[in-house]
Every structure is written in structure tokens, then in C-alpha cells.
Motif scaffolding. Structure first.
Motif, PDB file in Angstrom:
ATOM      1  N   GLU A  37       2.309 -22.537   3.155  1.00 23.28           N
ATOM      2  CA  GLU A  37       1.549 -21.455   4.112  1.00 23.28           C
ATOM      3  C   GLU A  37       3.028 -21.041   5.104  1.00 23.28           C
ATOM      4  O   GLU A  37       2.626 -19.886   5.917  1.00 23.28           O
ATOM      5  CB  GLU A  37       0.780 -21.418   4.359  1.00 23.28           C
ATOM      6  N   ILE A  38       3.679 -21.800   6.192  1.00 22.11           N
ATOM      7  CA  ILE A  38       4.791 -22.162   6.134  1.00 22.11           C
ATOM      8  C   ILE A  38       6.095 -20.995   5.579  1.00 22.11           C
ATOM      9  O   ILE A  38       6.624 -19.890   6.301  1.00 22.11           O
ATOM     10  CB  ILE A  38       5.481 -23.577   6.880  1.00 22.11           C
ATOM     11  N   GLU A  39       5.765 -20.963   4.555  1.00 20.75           N
ATOM     12  CA  GLU A  39       7.634 -20.173   3.975  1.00 20.75           C
ATOM     13  C   GLU A  39       6.350 -18.161   4.049  1.00 20.75           C
ATOM     14  O   GLU A  39       7.533 -18.661   4.051  1.00 20.75           O
ATOM     15  CB  GLU A  39       7.200 -20.814   2.733  1.00 20.75           C
ATOM     16  N   GLN A  40       5.685 -18.789   3.925  1.00 20.38           N
ATOM     17  CA  GLN A  40       4.463 -17.213   3.263  1.00 20.38           C
ATOM     18  C   GLN A  40       5.073 -16.839   5.124  1.00 20.38           C
ATOM     19  O   GLN A  40       5.145 -14.869   4.226  1.00 20.38           O
ATOM     20  CB  GLN A  40       3.176 -17.457   2.384  1.00 20.38           C
ATOM     21  N   ASN A  41       4.233 -17.730   5.628  1.00 24.55           N
ATOM     22  CA  ASN A  41       4.468 -16.733   6.876  1.00 24.55           C
ATOM     23  C   ASN A  41       5.825 -16.663   7.474  1.00 24.55           C
ATOM     24  O   ASN A  41       6.582 -15.281   8.426  1.00 24.55           O
ATOM     25  CB  ASN A  41       3.633 -17.584   7.720  1.00 24.55           C
ATOM     26  N   TYR A  42       6.576 -17.779   7.558  1.00 22.93           N
ATOM     27  CA  TYR A  42       8.400 -17.358   7.657  1.00 22.93           C
ATOM     28  C   TYR A  42       9.072 -16.067   6.766  1.00 22.93           C
ATOM     29  O   TYR A  42       9.573 -15.071   7.099  1.00 22.93           O
ATOM     30  CB  TYR A  42       9.110 -18.291   7.061  1.00 22.93           C
ATOM     31  N   ALA A  43       8.727 -15.892   5.624  1.00 24.35           N
ATOM     32  CA  ALA A  43       9.171 -14.854   4.518  1.00 24.35           C
ATOM     33  C   ALA A  43       8.855 -13.434   5.642  1.00 24.35           C
ATOM     34  O   ALA A  43       8.728 -12.186   5.615  1.00 24.35           O
ATOM     35  CB  ALA A  43       8.386 -14.689   3.622  1.00 24.35           C
ATOM     36  N   LYS A  44       7.547 -13.467   5.808  1.00 22.95           N
ATOM     37  CA  LYS A  44       6.057 -12.419   6.525  1.00 22.95           C
ATOM     38  C   LYS A  44       6.475 -11.681   7.524  1.00 22.95           C
ATOM     39  O   LYS A  44       6.959 -11.107   7.990  1.00 22.95           O
ATOM     40  CB  LYS A  44       4.478 -12.403   6.609  1.00 22.95           C
ATOM     41  N   GLN A  45       6.962 -13.161   8.750  1.00 18.88           N
ATOM     42  CA  GLN A  45       7.833 -12.286  10.410  1.00 18.88           C
ATOM     43  C   GLN A  45       9.017 -11.673  10.141  1.00 18.88           C
ATOM     44  O   GLN A  45       9.901 -10.585  10.269  1.00 18.88           O
ATOM     45  CB  GLN A  45       7.515 -13.847  10.452  1.00 18.88           C
ATOM     46  N   LEU A  46      10.162 -12.547   9.076  1.00 19.99           N
ATOM     47  CA  LEU A  46      10.566 -11.977   8.748  1.00 19.99           C
ATOM     48  C   LEU A  46      11.301 -10.133   7.920  1.00 19.99           C
ATOM     49  O   LEU A  46      12.114  -9.613   8.752  1.00 19.99           O
ATOM     50  CB  LEU A  46      12.457 -12.920   7.406  1.00 19.99           C
ATOM     51  N   ARG A  47      10.470 -10.436   7.247  1.00 19.40           N
ATOM     52  CA  ARG A  47       9.942  -9.241   6.262  1.00 19.40           C
ATOM     53  C   ARG A  47       9.697  -8.442   8.225  1.00 19.40           C
ATOM     54  O   ARG A  47       9.779  -6.748   7.847  1.00 19.40           O
ATOM     55  CB  ARG A  47       9.642  -8.691   5.479  1.00 19.40           C
ATOM     56  N   ASN A  48       9.048  -8.547   8.616  1.00 23.25           N
ATOM     57  CA  ASN A  48       8.607  -7.548   9.511  1.00 23.25           C
ATOM     58  C   ASN A  48       9.264  -7.423  10.626  1.00 23.25           C
ATOM     59  O   ASN A  48       9.871  -5.686  11.197  1.00 23.25           O
ATOM     60  CB  ASN A  48       7.531  -7.576  10.387  1.00 23.25           C
ATOM     61  N   LEU A  49      10.280  -8.326  11.080  1.00 22.70           N
ATOM     62  CA  LEU A  49      11.524  -8.256  12.079  1.00 22.70           C
ATOM     63  C   LEU A  49      12.457  -7.123  11.391  1.00 22.70           C
ATOM     64  O   LEU A  49      13.399  -6.771  11.892  1.00 22.70           O
ATOM     65  CB  LEU A  49      12.535  -9.391  11.941  1.00 22.70           C
ATOM     66  N   VAL A  50      12.706  -7.175   9.868  1.00 23.77           N
ATOM     67  CA  VAL A  50      13.736  -6.227   9.356  1.00 23.77           C
ATOM     68  C   VAL A  50      12.858  -5.220   9.191  1.00 23.77           C
ATOM     69  O   VAL A  50      13.536  -4.189   9.699  1.00 23.77           O
ATOM     70  CB  VAL A  50      14.075  -6.781   7.329  1.00 23.77           C
ATOM     71  N   LYS A  51      11.694  -4.826   9.655  1.00 26.20           N
ATOM     72  CA  LYS A  51      11.022  -3.032   8.962  1.00 26.20           C
ATOM     73  C   LYS A  51      11.185  -3.199  10.719  1.00 26.20           C
ATOM     74  O   LYS A  51      11.289  -1.203  10.494  1.00 26.20           O
ATOM     75  CB  LYS A  51       9.550  -4.084   8.988  1.00 26.20           C
ATOM     76  N   LYS A  52      11.068  -4.230  11.737  1.00 26.12           N
ATOM     77  CA  LYS A  52      11.377  -3.332  13.216  1.00 26.12           C
ATOM     78  C   LYS A  52      12.284  -2.727  13.608  1.00 26.12           C
ATOM     79  O   LYS A  52      12.164  -2.164  13.661  1.00 26.12           O
ATOM     80  CB  LYS A  52      10.829  -4.128  13.908  1.00 26.12           C
TER      81      LYS A  52
END
Length: 551
Positions: A37-52
Motif C-alpha cells: 500500500e505504501i508503494e502504491q500510494n507513493y507511485a500515485k503521489q508521484l504521478r499526481n506530482l508529475v501531472k501537476k
């Protein structure tokens, strides 16, 4: 070392230990799940950061051009790939570690339950044998006491002189019965004891060691499985390290690609106006009226001279004031980009010409494809009707003509900006001044002013050069015709200085094309103007200077 021999009497302890082993396995599985779950949330946050922080490519003007911007967007792309690798780690852990652990824990619980049930059944069977042996022992003990009582009763009656012979005989029979029953119980007890001892030996030396051995193997397999999962937990991330390293290397390469010189040149290209810097401001002498003399003609001469200087100075102010040092001209964007500075106008026109050329190439390719399809339909009517392609072909031809007109028009504007108009630019000087003052509020030298009155006063400054252009602008005699032309296509001639014409109309040529794509023509009624060279079929007189016949 075997549980069956060393821990023969620790069934309950082994029960607790094996349960602890399963609990520990499930606890580690829970740890892996939370890591996933930590890895998935980390990847999700990274993708949101890139998208932002990724640019929103709503228009081509917003595309990154500077090397520092391009490098940053490349870093964002690499970071997005890095986030994808974190997702790969999570998926690998979920499949190889967590999923495998949950399946193994379920199987382990089932196997443990089966082994413990076998052990309990063996213990219950041994307890049953013990009870049977104990019951036969108690019964043998009871019969022995009864036989002893019967013997005592017989001996008492036998020694009693008052007892009858029948009583003695009855007591003897009772003694014999009790003795016989005691012997039978003795044999039963001996058999039950022998059976119990056999079952007990089998229980502690065969059955229990076998069950404990299976429990030991099960626990060892659990330990091995944990070891494999520990290794898989690490391998899940180690597999993506090469790709992550490439992402990091890509970020380093993006950082190395930043070129400060190139960015500086882009700033120049983006904001260069093409104007010349303003010249020195002339000295304005207002003290002349103080030192007036009474000499003849001095006062009037001074007035006239000062008036001339003021007029020139005023015009000079209007000329030298560029818009980039003051307010930018307001108003809607013009089609020819004349509202922009020369350099920016040149870039915009060149971009538009490139786009139109690409569109023209697409339309030309489509026309060629339609013609080929039409030929195929004409040769093979069963494949299709050639007439069905005619509307599309006509539309494509109209698009090609429209694009060619646009290209020629923009090339003329580009030539004007680049100073390639030659003699045409000189002859059209007056009309260009009026057009620019009206449309773009630009002075003849390309400078912009804020005051409309100063712009109107700008052209009179040309009076100093009036004689230089007398032959071209104020000559009453029209230019002689050097040939004639026939309009191939109609031309609207809406722009100032151009001449409208209809298809098939014949005009006189008074100035041939100087390389800018325009030819100066005149109607029979004396109306003159420029028409696109590609729209006409030109025929020059053979006896005229430099005459060439165009086919």
C-alpha cells in the motif's frame, strides 16, 4: 534431532508453537500488504506530482523551448517512469510474496489441524486402553477380595461344630465360585495390561513420533517459506533497480543538457523587435528670442529658423519614440501581423507559411490519391463510380487554390518585412505610409508612437526628401506598358495597393515581378495596382528592355 523422541511428552507445547508459527506468518503477510500500500500510494503521489507540474499543451506557443524547461519536463517524464517502477514493485510483492503467503498460510492451517487431530485421536485411543486395563484391574481386585471373604467364611463354618454339613458344602461352593471368577479376572487383567503396554509402546515410539515428525517438517517448511518470501521481498525491488538507475541517469542527462547560451539566444529570438535604437535627441535652443537685435531681418529670420527647427524637432520626436520604450500599441491582431515588431512579425509570418505549406502538401497528396482512385474506377467500373469522386476532387482543388493564395499573400508580407520588395517598395512608399499609419500606427521607419497627432504629422517630415521621389510619385505621365497579361484566377484585391481582377481579364503590365511574387498592372481605364504573379499569364513585349515571355 527429532521432535518425536525429544518432545514425546510436549504435545500441548507443540500445539502452541505451531499456532505461533502460523500467526507469525500471517503477521509478516500483513507487513508485506502494508508495504504494498505504501508503494502504491507513493507511485500515485508521484504521478499526481508529475501531472501537476507537466505543461498543459493547449497551444503551440506554450510548448517548452528553453533548455532548462525541456530538461525539467524530461525529468518529469523520468519521474513518471520511476513511479511506474514503484507500481511494478508493488505488483511483484503482491503476486510473489503476499499472495503466496496467504495461500501457504491457508494450506498450513489445514495441515496443522489434520496432524493435531491425529495426535489427539492417538492419545484418546491410549486413554481408552488405559481405562480398559484399569477396569479389569479393579474388577480383578474386587473378585480377589470376594474370594478371600468366601474362604474366610468357609473356614469359619468348617471349624464350627454347630454348622451343618450343607452350610459347609454351600460355603465351599461359594469359595470355589469366587476363586474361579478371581482367576478369570486375573487373566482378563493380564490380557488388558499386556494390550495397554503394547499400545502405549506403539503410541510413544511409533504413532506420536510420526505425528511429531510431520509437525516438525511442517514447521520447517514454514520457516523455509518465510526465507523465500524474505528473498522475494528484496528481489521485487532489486529487479527494477536497473530501470530506476536508467531513470536517474536520464535525469542527470537532462540536467547536463541545460545550455545557458542557447537559452539566452532564445530570449533574443523571442523578444527581438528588429527596431534600431533611438538616435540622439537634438538640442533645442529656446534662448534665441532672448538675444534679439534690432538689425534688419534678424528677428524674422530667427523666427523662421526657430520655426523650422521646432517642426523638425517635433517630427523627430514622433519618429524616434519606439513602442517598446512606451506603451504597446493596442487593438486587435491584424492578419499580416503588422501590429507586431518587425522581427516578431517575420517569425510569425514564417511560421504561418510553413504551416500553410504543410497543409498544401497534404491537399496535394490527397489530390494525387483521388486522381489515382479515379483512374482505377475508370479502368474498372465495377470497383466504383468515378463521378462520385468529383465533388471531393473539386473541394481539394479549391483548398489548394486557397492555400496557394494564402501562401503568396504571406510571402509578400514576409518579403516586405525582410526588405526584399525592391523597387516596388519605393513606388508604394506613399500608400504604405498611409496604410501603416491607419492600421498599425507605425511610422515610416517602423517605429510606433503613442500620440495619434504626432503620427499624422509624421509624413510631412518627408518634405526634405521630396525631390528624391518626385519622379515616381508626382509624375503626371503614366508609366509605359511593357507587356500584357491575362488573369488565370480571380483576385479580390482588398488590400491597399492591390488591383482586383476577374478570371480572363486582360491587363497592361507596367512593372514586372521583382522577385516578391507581385506584378504591377493597369486597366484600360488607368487604374493601377499589384496582382499576384502566379494568378496571371504574362506576356512582355519583345522590344522592351529586359522583356521575357512567360508561358
Amino acid at each position: 534431532m527429532s521432535w518425536g523422541t525429544e518432545l514425546w511428552d510436549q504435545f500441548d507445547s507443540l500445539d502452541k508453537h505451531t499456532q505461533w508459527g502460523i500467526d507469525f506468518l500471517e503477521r509478516y503477510a500483513k507487513f508485506v500488504k502494508e508495504r504494498i500500500e505504501i508503494e502504491q500510494n507513493y507511485a500515485k503521489q508521484l504521478r499526481n506530482l508529475v501531472k501537476k507540474y507537466c505543461p498543459k499543451r493547449s497551444s503551440k506557443d506554450e510548448e517548452p523551448r528553453f533548455t532548462s524547461c525541456v530538461a525539467f519536463f524530461n525529468i518529469l517524464n523520468e519521474l513518471n517512469d520511476y513511479a511506474g517502477q514503484r507500481e511494478v514493485v508493488a505488483e511483484e510483492m503482491a503476486h510473489r510474496v503476499y499472495g503466496e503467503l496467504m495461500r501457504y498460510a491457508h494450506d498450513l492451517k489445514t495441515e496443522r489441524k489434520m496432524h493435531l487431530q491425529e495426535g489427539r485421536k492417538a492419545q484418546q485411543y491410549l486413554d481408552m486402553c488405559w481405562k480398559q486395563m484399569d477396569n479389569s484391574k479393579r474388577k480383578f481386585e474386587r473378585e480377589c477380595r470376594e474370594a478371600e471373604k468366601a474362604q474366610q467364611s468357609y473356614e469359619r463354618l468348617d471349624n464350627d461344630t454347630n454348622a451343618t454339613k450343607a452350610d459347609v458344602e454351600k460355603a465351599k461352593q461359594q469359595l470355589n465360585l469366587r476363586t474361579h471368577m478371581a482367576d478369570e479376572n486375573k487373566n482378563e487383567y493380564a490380557a488388558q495390561l499386556q494390550n495397554f503396554n503394547g499400545e502405549q509402546h506403539k503410541h510413544f515410539y511409533v504413532v506420536i513420533p510420526q505425528i511429531y515428525k510431520q509437525l516438525q517438517e511442517m514447521d520447517e517448511r514454514r520457516t523455509v517459506k518465510l526465507s523465500e518470501c524474505y528473498r522475494g521481498f528484496a528481489d521485487s525491488e532489486r529487479k527494477v533497480i536497473p530501470i530506476i538507475s536508467k531513470c536517474l541517469e536520464g535525469m542527470i542527462l537532462a540536467a547536463k543538457s541545460v545550455d545557458e547560451r542557447r537559452d539566452s539566444q532564445m530570449v533574443v529570438d523571442s523578444f527581438k523587435s528588429g527596431f534600431e535604437p533611438p538616435g540622439d535627441c537634438p538640442f533645442e535652443d529656446y534662448s534665441q528670442h532672448i538675444y534679439r537685435t534690432i538689425s534688419d531681418g534678424t528677428i524674422s529670420a530667427s523666427k523662421q529658423e526657430s520655426g523650422k527647427v521646432d517642426a523638425k524637432t517635433t517630427v523627430g520626436k514622433a519618429k524616434g519614440k519606439l513602442w517598446l520604450f512606451g506603451k504597446k500599441p493596442k487593438g486587435p491582431a491584424l492578419e499580416d501581423f503588422s501590429h507586431l515588431p518587425p522581427e516578431q512579425r517575420r517569425k510569425k509570418l514564417q511560421q504561418r507559411i510553413d504551416e500553410l505549406n504543410r497543409e498544401l502538401q497534404k491537399e496535394s497528396d490527397q489530390k494525387e490519391a483521388l486522381n489515382k482512385m479515379k483512374d482505377v474506377y475508370e479502368k474498372n467500373p465495377q470497383m466504383g463510380d468515378p463521378g462520385s469522386l468529383q465533388p471531393k476532387l473539386a473541394e481539394t482543388m479549391n483548398n489548394i487554390d486557397r492555400l496557394r493564395m494564402e501562401i503568396h499573400k504571406n510571402e509578400a508580407w514576409l518579403s516586405e518585412v525582410e526588405g526584399k520588395t525592391g523597387g516596388r517598395g519605393d513606388r508604394r512608399h506613399s500608400s504604405d505610409i498611409n496604410h501603416l499609419v491607419t492600421q498599425g500606427r507605425e511610422s515610416p521607419e517602423g517605429s510606433y508612437t503613442d500620440d495619434a497627432n504626432q503620427e499624422v504629422r509624421g509624413p510631412p517630415e518627408q518634405h526634405g526628401h521630396h525631390n528624391e521621389f518626385d519622379d515616381e510619385f508626382e509624375d503626371d505621365d503614366p508609366l509605359p506598358a511593357i507587356g500584357h497579361c491575362k488573369a488565370i484566377y480571380p483576385f479580390d484585391g482588398h488590400n491597399e495597393g492591390t488591383l482586383a481582377m476577374k478570371e480572363g481579364e486582360v491587363l497592361y503590365i507596367i512593372e514586372e515581378d521583382k522577385g516578391d511574387g507581385w506584378t504591377r498592372a493597369r486597366r484600360q481605364n488607368g487604374e493601377e495596382g499589384y496582382v499576384p504573379t502566379s494568378y496571371i499569364d504574362v506576356t512582355l513585349e519583345k522590344n522592351s528592355k529586359g522583356a521575357v515571355t512567360y508561358i
